[in-house]
Design an enzyme around this catalytic site. Structure first.
Site, PDB file in Angstrom:
ATOM      1  N   HIS A 155       0.842  -1.213   0.000  1.00 26.28           N
ATOM      2  CA  HIS A 155       0.000   0.000   0.000  1.00 26.28           C
ATOM      3  C   HIS A 155       0.874   1.259   0.000  1.00 26.28           C
ATOM      4  CE1 HIS A 155      -2.954  -2.781   2.113  1.00 26.28           C
ATOM      5  NE2 HIS A 155      -3.677  -2.296   1.128  1.00 26.28           N
ATOM      6  N   GLY A 163      -3.427  -1.256  -7.369  1.00 21.76           N
ATOM      7  CA  GLY A 163      -2.359  -2.233  -7.545  1.00 21.76           C
ATOM      8  C   GLY A 163      -2.699  -3.258  -8.615  1.00 21.76           C
ATOM      9  N   GLN A 200      -9.647  -6.177 -10.973  1.00 24.65           N
ATOM     10  CA  GLN A 200     -10.230  -4.968 -10.363  1.00 24.65           C
ATOM     11  C   GLN A 200      -9.704  -3.716 -11.077  1.00 24.65           C
ATOM     12  OE1 GLN A 200     -10.752  -4.118  -5.968  1.00 24.65           O
ATOM     13  NE2 GLN A 200      -8.804  -3.092  -6.232  1.00 24.65           N
ATOM     14  N   ARG A 219      -4.491 -10.109   3.597  1.00 31.84           N
ATOM     15  CA  ARG A 219      -4.953 -11.461   3.971  1.00 31.84           C
ATOM     16  C   ARG A 219      -3.784 -12.406   4.282  1.00 31.84           C
ATOM     17  NH1 ARG A 219      -9.473 -10.100   0.237  1.00 31.84           N
ATOM     18  NH2 ARG A 219     -11.334 -10.060   1.538  1.00 31.84           N
TER      19      ARG A 219
HETATM   20  O1  PAF Z   1      -8.516  -3.182  -3.405  1.00 31.71           O
HETATM   21  C1  PAF Z   1      -9.133  -2.803  -2.388  1.00 31.71           C
HETATM   22  O2  PAF Z   1      -8.568  -2.646  -1.306  1.00 31.71           O
HETATM   23  C2  PAF Z   1     -10.623  -2.536  -2.475  1.00 31.71           C
HETATM   24  O3  PAF Z   1     -11.244  -3.391  -3.375  1.00 31.71           O
HETATM   25  C3  PAF Z   1     -10.965  -1.073  -2.804  1.00 31.71           C
HETATM   26  C4  PAF Z   1     -10.446  -0.668  -4.181  1.00 31.71           C
HETATM   27  C5  PAF Z   1     -10.367  -0.156  -1.750  1.00 31.71           C
HETATM   28  C6  PAF Z   1     -12.480  -0.865  -2.810  1.00 31.71           C
HETATM   29  O4  PAF Z   1     -13.045  -1.164  -1.579  1.00 31.71           O
END
Ligand code: PAF
Length: 279
Positions: free
Chosen positions: A33, A144, A150, A184
């Site tokens: 992050h 990421g 996503q 996780r």
């Molecule tokens: O990747 C994540 O942590 C989540 O899917 C996000 C983009 C913050 C949406 O809740």
């Protein structure tokens, strides 16, 4: 760093900002992050991060309740990275009334891979991301590549809705043994943690075979799934896809060197891990 929880306070803090770089997260921040925050800093100013564990993207039997919530620690890390505002809404702030309007990703992209095994997941993601974008109004937002599907779904959403936000993909941050960092990973026992890099090793083997000229996609996928299962993983999928649209490559694609990515999701004990590798 300002920490705000209401949408109103957030808007007050960001009034007049035209170059905001935004990194949405669910917290429990790790180096991966933080690398997104650093990339955000190179693309805009100020940097805004959000921490919100979004109920809409969790299935009924998933880990919403046990998802690690470490706001204090996270805030300290973000402060050190020079983040200007941390938006950390409560569920009431974010969803003061039931969120009945949702953003529905297209079937082909939203219901395959992760979407097949986590029904409703991407609708939950796109809905919250759209709402976060509406609150933050960023010029750029960083996601990421670890969550490859996503990233693609959010990027396509931004394009199709003509959002004024450029979506930037950040390389996956890995531990020295290759394991992709993920909140996780904290669920893994010590033994599972030593086994966990096998997922990335498996992706590498598939990629090597494809690079060496193997074209039998289904066989390669099955081989990888079997080898994971033999090591007591429970694979959901190992899948070779076209990078452009995450659809399965045709024989012609394999002949013509279409850019590919191999994606995998598998459970190790009770922990479900995902990873991918561009070929
Ligand atoms: O990747 C994540 O942590 C989540 O899917 C996000 C983009 C913050 C949406 O809740």
């Amino acid at each position: 760093m300002k920490i705000v929880s209401s949408i109103e306070e957030l808007r007050d803090q960001l009034r007049g900002q035209l170059r905001t770089a935004f990194v949405p997260t669910m917290g429990n921040l790790h180096e991966g992050h933080l690398s997104l925050m650093r990339l955000a800093k190179r693309h805009g100013d100020p940097v805004v991060a959000s921490i919100f564990v979004n109920r809409l993207q969790f299935g009924p039997n998933e880990d919403f309740d046990k998802y690690p919530r470490t706001l204090q620690d996270d805030a300290e890390k973000l402060e050190k990275e020079g983040v200007y505002v941390l938006f950390a809404p409560t569920e009431k702030d974010m969803y003061p009334e039931p969120q009945e309007y949702r953003v529905l990703p297209p079937d082909g992209l939203g219901n395959t891979l992760e979407g097949e095994f986590r029904p409703g997941f991407f609708t939950g993601v796109t809905t919250v991301v759209m709402k976060l974008f509406s609150c933050v109004q960023p010029r750029v937002a960083v996601f990421g590549k670890k969550d490859y599907q996503q990233l693609m779904i959010v990027r396509n959403m931004a394009r199709q809705f003509a959002l004024p936000t450029e979506i930037i993909g950040a390389e996956t941050y890995r531990a020295e043994d290759g394991l992709a960092l993920s909140s996780r990973n904290g669920y893994l026992s010590a033994t599972e943690r030593t086994e966990a890099p096998v997922l990335f090793q498996t992706l590498n083997k598939v990629a090597e075979e494809v690079r060496a000229g193997r074209k039998e996609v289904a066989q390669l996928e099955q081989q990888a799934m079997t080898s994971l299962a033999q090591r007591h993983w429970q694979p959901d999928y190992v899948s070779i896809r076209r990078r452009i649209d995450l659809q399965p490559p045709s024989a012609a694609d394999m002949e013509q060197g279409e850019p590919l990515v191999v994606l995998a999701a598998a459970k190790l004990g009770n922990t479900r891990l995902i990873d991918n590798l561009e070929i």
